[in-house]
Write a protein that holds these residues in place. Structure first.
Motif, PDB file in Angstrom:
ATOM      1  N   THR A  10      10.903 -21.216 -25.156  1.00  0.00           N
ATOM      2  CA  THR A  10      11.216 -21.374 -26.573  1.00  0.00           C
ATOM      3  C   THR A  10      12.727 -21.482 -26.711  1.00  0.00           C
ATOM      4  O   THR A  10      13.466 -20.700 -26.109  1.00  0.00           O
ATOM      5  N   HIS A  11      13.158 -22.471 -27.494  1.00  0.00           N
ATOM      6  CA  HIS A  11      14.584 -22.778 -27.618  1.00  0.00           C
ATOM      7  C   HIS A  11      14.980 -22.943 -29.074  1.00  0.00           C
ATOM      8  O   HIS A  11      14.214 -23.462 -29.876  1.00  0.00           O
ATOM      9  N   ARG A  12      16.207 -22.537 -29.378  1.00  0.00           N
ATOM     10  CA  ARG A  12      16.809 -22.811 -30.676  1.00  0.00           C
ATOM     11  C   ARG A  12      17.658 -24.069 -30.508  1.00  0.00           C
ATOM     12  O   ARG A  12      18.461 -24.158 -29.578  1.00  0.00           O
ATOM     13  N   SER A  54       9.039 -24.878 -28.942  1.00  0.00           N
ATOM     14  CA  SER A  54       8.406 -24.232 -27.793  1.00  0.00           C
ATOM     15  C   SER A  54       7.675 -25.278 -26.963  1.00  0.00           C
ATOM     16  O   SER A  54       7.005 -26.161 -27.510  1.00  0.00           O
ATOM     17  N   TYR A  55       7.834 -25.166 -25.651  1.00  0.00           N
ATOM     18  CA  TYR A  55       7.149 -26.036 -24.697  1.00  0.00           C
ATOM     19  C   TYR A  55       6.127 -25.200 -23.953  1.00  0.00           C
ATOM     20  O   TYR A  55       6.454 -24.135 -23.423  1.00  0.00           O
ATOM     21  N   ILE A  56       4.904 -25.685 -23.895  1.00  0.00           N
ATOM     22  CA  ILE A  56       3.848 -25.016 -23.139  1.00  0.00           C
ATOM     23  C   ILE A  56       3.439 -25.950 -22.008  1.00  0.00           C
ATOM     24  O   ILE A  56       2.925 -27.040 -22.252  1.00  0.00           O
ATOM     25  N   HIS A  57       3.713 -25.510 -20.797  1.00  0.00           N
ATOM     26  CA  HIS A  57       3.386 -26.270 -19.588  1.00  0.00           C
ATOM     27  C   HIS A  57       2.232 -25.559 -18.897  1.00  0.00           C
ATOM     28  O   HIS A  57       2.326 -24.355 -18.624  1.00  0.00           O
ATOM     29  N   GLU A  84      19.616 -23.377 -27.180  1.00  0.00           N
ATOM     30  CA  GLU A  84      19.784 -22.029 -26.637  1.00  0.00           C
ATOM     31  C   GLU A  84      18.396 -21.508 -26.306  1.00  0.00           C
ATOM     32  O   GLU A  84      17.500 -21.520 -27.176  1.00  0.00           O
ATOM     33  N   THR A  85      18.183 -21.067 -25.094  1.00  0.00           N
ATOM     34  CA  THR A  85      16.877 -20.542 -24.703  1.00  0.00           C
ATOM     35  C   THR A  85      16.695 -19.154 -25.300  1.00  0.00           C
ATOM     36  O   THR A  85      17.531 -18.275 -25.124  1.00  0.00           O
ATOM     37  N   LEU A  86      15.587 -18.980 -26.008  1.00  0.00           N
ATOM     38  CA  LEU A  86      15.273 -17.700 -26.636  1.00  0.00           C
ATOM     39  C   LEU A  86      14.293 -16.876 -25.821  1.00  0.00           C
ATOM     40  O   LEU A  86      14.413 -15.652 -25.751  1.00  0.00           O
ATOM     41  N   ARG A  87      13.296 -17.548 -25.228  1.00  0.00           N
ATOM     42  CA  ARG A  87      12.247 -16.846 -24.467  1.00  0.00           C
ATOM     43  C   ARG A  87      11.759 -17.715 -23.326  1.00  0.00           C
ATOM     44  O   ARG A  87      11.670 -18.941 -23.453  1.00  0.00           O
ATOM     45  N   LEU A  88      11.412 -17.038 -22.239  1.00  0.00           N
ATOM     46  CA  LEU A  88      10.725 -17.656 -21.103  1.00  0.00           C
ATOM     47  C   LEU A  88       9.522 -16.781 -20.797  1.00  0.00           C
ATOM     48  O   LEU A  88       9.668 -15.560 -20.663  1.00  0.00           O
ATOM     49  N   GLU A  89       8.351 -17.369 -20.705  1.00  0.00           N
ATOM     50  CA  GLU A  89       7.144 -16.603 -20.425  1.00  0.00           C
ATOM     51  C   GLU A  89       6.371 -17.274 -19.301  1.00  0.00           C
ATOM     52  O   GLU A  89       6.267 -18.503 -19.265  1.00  0.00           O
ATOM     53  N   VAL A  90       5.824 -16.460 -18.407  1.00  0.00           N
ATOM     54  CA  VAL A  90       5.031 -16.951 -17.283  1.00  0.00           C
ATOM     55  C   VAL A  90       3.714 -16.194 -17.269  1.00  0.00           C
ATOM     56  O   VAL A  90       3.700 -14.958 -17.348  1.00  0.00           O
ATOM     57  N   TYR A  91       2.616 -16.933 -17.147  1.00  0.00           N
ATOM     58  CA  TYR A  91       1.283 -16.338 -17.092  1.00  0.00           C
ATOM     59  C   TYR A  91       0.498 -16.955 -15.937  1.00  0.00           C
ATOM     60  O   TYR A  91       0.640 -18.141 -15.658  1.00  0.00           O
TER      61      TYR A  91
END
Length: 109
Positions: A10-12, A54-57, A84-91
Motif C-alpha cells: 500500500t502506497h501514498r 494498494s497492489y495485491i499480487h 511513499e510505501t505505507l504497508r507491506l504484507e505477506v501471506y
C-alpha cells in the motif's frame, strides 16, 4: 495443493504526482500482461481521494514472487520514486531472498 503466496503493498501517492502515477501504472499493467506469467492474480485498488493505492499480487509460491520482483524491478523502482510505501504484507509463506531483501530495505514499515 498448497496455499497461494500473497504480497500486498500500500502506497501514498506523492503530492502532485497523480498523473505520473497513473501513467506509470498503465505502463506497469501493460508490462505485466505481456511479460510476467508468474502472477496467478493481480489487483490494484485506489482510494476515493486518489491519494493511496494498494497492489495485491497472488503467486503460486514465494519463488514466483522473487521472479516477479526481479522482472518488474524497473517499474517498482520508478513507482517508489513517486510514492511513499505505507504497508507491506505477506501471506502464505516465507518470502524468498529477493523479496526478503526488498522487505528488509523498508524494514521501518
Amino acid at each position: 495443493m498448497s496455499a497461494p503466496f500473497i504480497f500486498i503493498t500500500t502506497h501514498r501517492i506523492n503530492d502532485g504526482k497523480l498523473q505520473d502515477y497513473l501513467n506509470l501504472n498503465r505502463e506497469y499493467m501493460e508490462f505485466l500482461k505481456a511479460n510476467d506469467p508468474t502472477l496467478a492474480e493481480f489487483h490494484v485498488y485506489m482510494n476515493a481521494r486518489q491519494s493511496e493505492v494498494s497492489y495485491i499480487h497472488v503467486f503460486t509460491d514465494a519463488e514466483m514472487a522473487d521472479t516477479h520482483v526481479q522482472a518488474a524491478g524497473e517499474w517498482i523502482g520508478r513507482g517508489l520514486e513517486i510514492t511513499e510505501t505505507l504497508r507491506l504484507e505477506v501471506y502464505g509463506g516465507t518470502p524468498g531472498p529477493v523479496l526478503q531483501q526488498a522487505l528488509t530495505a523498508q524494514s521501518g514499515l
